[in-house]
Design a protein around this motif. Sequence first.
Motif, PDB file in Angstrom:
ATOM      1  N   SER A   1      53.948  63.451  37.318  1.00  0.00           N
ATOM      2  CA  SER A   1      53.759  64.766  37.917  1.00  0.00           C
ATOM      3  C   SER A   1      52.269  64.952  38.062  1.00  0.00           C
ATOM      4  CB  SER A   1      54.321  65.822  36.984  1.00  0.00           C
ATOM      5  OG  SER A   1      53.644  65.767  35.749  1.00  0.00           O
TER       6      SER A   1
ATOM      7  N   PHE B   1      61.279  65.880  34.375  1.00  0.00           N
ATOM      8  CA  PHE B   1      60.002  65.709  33.670  1.00  0.00           C
ATOM      9  C   PHE B   1      60.410  65.166  32.301  1.00  0.00           C
ATOM     10  CE2 PHE B   1      56.419  68.576  31.687  1.00  0.00           C
ATOM     11  CZ  PHE B   1      55.572  67.493  31.592  1.00  0.00           C
ATOM     12  N   THR B   2      59.833  64.054  31.844  1.00  0.00           N
ATOM     13  CA  THR B   2      60.365  63.435  30.622  1.00  0.00           C
ATOM     14  C   THR B   2      60.192  64.336  29.392  1.00  0.00           C
ATOM     15  OG1 THR B   2      58.362  62.146  30.128  1.00  0.00           O
ATOM     16  CG2 THR B   2      60.022  61.091  31.529  1.00  0.00           C
TER      17      THR B   2
ATOM     18  N   SER C   1      55.075  72.922  21.890  1.00  0.00           N
ATOM     19  CA  SER C   1      54.210  73.109  23.055  1.00  0.00           C
ATOM     20  C   SER C   1      53.686  71.755  23.505  1.00  0.00           C
ATOM     21  CB  SER C   1      53.041  74.019  22.682  1.00  0.00           C
ATOM     22  OG  SER C   1      52.092  74.051  23.735  1.00  0.00           O
ATOM     23  N   ALA C   2      53.824  71.438  24.794  1.00  0.00           N
ATOM     24  CA  ALA C   2      53.252  70.196  25.330  1.00  0.00           C
ATOM     25  C   ALA C   2      53.030  70.362  26.813  1.00  0.00           C
ATOM     26  CB  ALA C   2      54.166  69.001  25.056  1.00  0.00           C
ATOM     27  N   GLY C   3      52.400  69.355  27.405  1.00  0.00           N
ATOM     28  CA  GLY C   3      52.141  69.364  28.847  1.00  0.00           C
ATOM     29  C   GLY C   3      50.691  69.694  29.141  1.00  0.00           C
ATOM     30  N   GLU C   4      50.123  70.529  28.304  1.00  0.00           N
ATOM     31  CA  GLU C   4      48.741  70.967  28.467  1.00  0.00           C
ATOM     32  C   GLU C   4      48.170  71.259  27.099  1.00  0.00           C
ATOM     33  OE1 GLU C   4      47.029  73.347  32.204  1.00  0.00           O
ATOM     34  OE2 GLU C   4      48.385  74.486  30.950  1.00  0.00           O
TER      35      GLU C   4
ATOM     36  N   ASP D   1      52.376  71.427  18.337  1.00  0.00           N
ATOM     37  CA  ASP D   1      51.744  70.904  19.552  1.00  0.00           C
ATOM     38  C   ASP D   1      51.991  69.400  19.592  1.00  0.00           C
ATOM     39  OD1 ASP D   1      50.159  70.572  21.800  1.00  0.00           O
ATOM     40  OD2 ASP D   1      48.248  70.937  20.771  1.00  0.00           O
TER      41      ASP D   1
ATOM     42  N   ILE E   1      50.984  65.815  22.299  1.00  0.00           N
ATOM     43  CA  ILE E   1      50.638  65.254  23.602  1.00  0.00           C
ATOM     44  C   ILE E   1      51.585  64.107  23.910  1.00  0.00           C
ATOM     45  CG2 ILE E   1      48.762  63.822  22.617  1.00  0.00           C
ATOM     46  CD1 ILE E   1      47.454  63.817  25.379  1.00  0.00           C
TER      47      ILE E   1
ATOM     48  N   THR F   1      54.143  60.844  30.904  1.00  0.00           N
ATOM     49  CA  THR F   1      55.241  60.176  31.601  1.00  0.00           C
ATOM     50  C   THR F   1      55.184  58.668  31.339  1.00  0.00           C
ATOM     51  OG1 THR F   1      55.040  61.882  33.281  1.00  0.00           O
ATOM     52  CG2 THR F   1      56.347  59.942  33.858  1.00  0.00           C
ATOM     53  N   GLU F   2      53.966  58.116  31.327  1.00  0.00           N
ATOM     54  CA  GLU F   2      53.795  56.673  31.099  1.00  0.00           C
ATOM     55  C   GLU F   2      54.283  56.265  29.715  1.00  0.00           C
ATOM     56  OE1 GLU F   2      51.640  58.696  32.407  1.00  0.00           O
ATOM     57  OE2 GLU F   2      50.757  57.802  34.215  1.00  0.00           O
TER      58      GLU F   2
ATOM     59  N   LEU G   1      56.523  58.030  27.996  1.00  0.00           N
ATOM     60  CA  LEU G   1      57.855  58.635  27.934  1.00  0.00           C
ATOM     61  C   LEU G   1      57.884  59.951  27.163  1.00  0.00           C
ATOM     62  CD1 LEU G   1      60.643  58.222  29.126  1.00  0.00           C
ATOM     63  CD2 LEU G   1      61.290  56.897  27.114  1.00  0.00           C
TER      64      LEU G   1
ATOM     65  N   ILE H   1      56.165  62.234  23.288  1.00  0.00           N
ATOM     66  CA  ILE H   1      55.011  62.621  22.459  1.00  0.00           C
ATOM     67  C   ILE H   1      54.580  61.519  21.486  1.00  0.00           C
ATOM     68  CG2 ILE H   1      54.286  64.242  20.638  1.00  0.00           C
ATOM     69  CD1 ILE H   1      56.001  66.383  22.035  1.00  0.00           C
TER      70      ILE H   1
ATOM     71  N   THR I   1      45.151  57.227  28.485  1.00  0.00           N
ATOM     72  CA  THR I   1      45.868  58.345  29.110  1.00  0.00           C
ATOM     73  C   THR I   1      45.035  59.122  30.112  1.00  0.00           C
ATOM     74  OG1 THR I   1      45.174  59.850  27.356  1.00  0.00           O
ATOM     75  CG2 THR I   1      47.238  58.653  27.001  1.00  0.00           C
TER      76      THR I   1
ATOM     77  N   ARG J   1      40.439  66.353  30.528  1.00  0.00           N
ATOM     78  CA  ARG J   1      40.768  65.117  31.224  1.00  0.00           C
ATOM     79  C   ARG J   1      39.432  64.390  31.404  1.00  0.00           C
ATOM     80  NH1 ARG J   1      45.360  62.762  31.579  1.00  0.00           N
ATOM     81  NH2 ARG J   1      44.750  61.849  33.563  1.00  0.00           N
TER      82      ARG J   1
ATOM     83  N   LYS K   1      51.289  72.473  34.584  1.00  0.00           N
ATOM     84  CA  LYS K   1      49.901  72.034  34.454  1.00  0.00           C
ATOM     85  C   LYS K   1      49.011  72.724  35.483  1.00  0.00           C
ATOM     86  CE  LYS K   1      50.757  67.364  33.302  1.00  0.00           C
ATOM     87  NZ  LYS K   1      51.301  67.523  31.974  1.00  0.00           N
TER      88      LYS K   1
END
Length: 535
Positions: free
Chosen positions: A202, A246-247, A314-317, A337, A339, A342-343, A345, A347, A415, A432, A526
């Motif tokens: 994504s 979304f995985t 909480s994840a994704g951001e 929390d 992290i 997708t790569e 799969l 946390i 990542t 990032r 995101k």
Amino acid sequence: MTTAHLDTFTRDNLPAADLQPDFLFKLPELQFPEQMNCASELLDKHILEGRGDRLCVRSPHETWTYKDLFDRANRIANVLVKDMRLVPGNRVLLHAPNTPMMVACWFGIVKAGGVVVATMPLLRAKELKPMLEIGRISHAFCDASLTQELVEAALASPDLKHIRYFNSADPDSLEASMQGQSVDFENCNTAADDTCLIGFTSGTTGIPKATLHFHRDVMAICACWPRSVLKAREDDVFIGSPPLGFTFGLGGMVLFPMSIGASTVLLEKAGPPQLLEGIRQYGATVLFTAPTSYRTLAAHGAELRQTRLRKCVSAGEALPASTRQQWHDATGIELIDGIGATEMLHIFISADEQEARPGATGKVVPGYEACVVDDEGQAVAPGTIGKLAVRGPTGCRYLRDERQRDYVKNGWNLTGDAYLMDADGYFYYQSRTDDMIISAGYNIAAPEVEEGLMMHAAVAECAVIGVPDEERGQIVKAFVVLHPGHADDSRMAKELQDFVKKTIAPYKYPRAVEFLQKLPRTQTGKLQRFKLRES
Ligand code: 3UK
């Protein structure tokens, strides 16, 4: 291992061995047999062991036990093999909002040895087309409400020949085909390293990247983070907002509850109001959503305290320390929390309620290894900012994509995040790697400025970017969404600038401030900084 795939497309397009990451299987729970179908482990097992009557999936329209889901998944597998001529290894698009039928289709495909390509319901034909092409997708299951977009995308996709629509009473619907099929199905005897799903990344711009994941990978993520960090029980009721395409959502709302015989609530629309209502109505105990959603829900602390909610992920951001605090003040619950990517799969760095530290994502999840490296790939000393590198039982395998070389170096997955690890092994997200702002020679991580702004009572949401500046190279610019009742004028801008100067090092303050009604976000929650840069 003996592959069951007669269509060898995914195997043929794996990255070359020397471009793959290292895979680690040291934990006893990561010893997998050579042949394995993850649907047998996550679904059939419960029936065989006498848990068929337990509640499995709920929605506003359905309440299914494990046996109900099993029967439907088997009928769908039979439709695929007998009516739709699926050959093991074929890719099957799954395009739908989160519903019980979407889950039944997911298991039907996996049982039949197909490769699931689940996509987010809001994607348009233009976005589906490259996925159909990259994945050489031959079959599709699509929610009837999304027919139009799929029909349009299919026009340009010669490989896509077999489509069925579901959540429909039409005579040619998937449900109608299921009626004529048996509830018995013998699962395809896949190899543990046969691909069972393709996750499209994504996020930002560019051509989507297809990540290949094996049956074994699905079981590996169930064996790692949920057991060591989440620690949910079989009487837990899961709920959440991320789409199953979304995985984060697939794991949190399907794989993890089912791996322990718990139940899950699926909502087609899962904004804060629907989540709140769902948590109340279904007695949900475990919540998966993104930081923004926690910020909005925190206004309903009193109501949430009346519910059975006990674990919140909480994840994704990045989760700002202020949001963690706000949620704890409102509900009494310490956020978990984590992290993921997708790569990877799911946390790989996280902390449970007891171990959580404000501002930190957490420590590496048992089963994985993580470190912070410099541009040469050498580990840096604790306290130094660098690139996050990780390896474990899952890892990046892009389908035929040059960008494999960027994500995997020396066996480590990179990542794209700038992180700092402290002496205790806690990992602190900075930005990032390409979002680091360099202004007058200073490195400024956008999230740190955002955190500073967020502590001001008038700020509801904000986003910080670097904008070109002749004198300083870049300057810090903040986009701010105010809570209702505050004037978005130059006085407020000045007040926010002065406020930030007092909370963090003054050179980091936003020299430019612009007010917005809302921030641009992807469907996975995101922030789209590139849209702000273009504005
Ligand atoms: C960012 C985080 C700080 C980070 C995901 C959980 O987000 C997921 O996958 P994506 O491929 O994006 C990966 C990137 O998102 N990120 C995610 N979580 C955090 N940054 N703190 C966090 N807690 O930049 C990462 O590289 O969309 C998350 C499970 C499965 C997932 N696919």
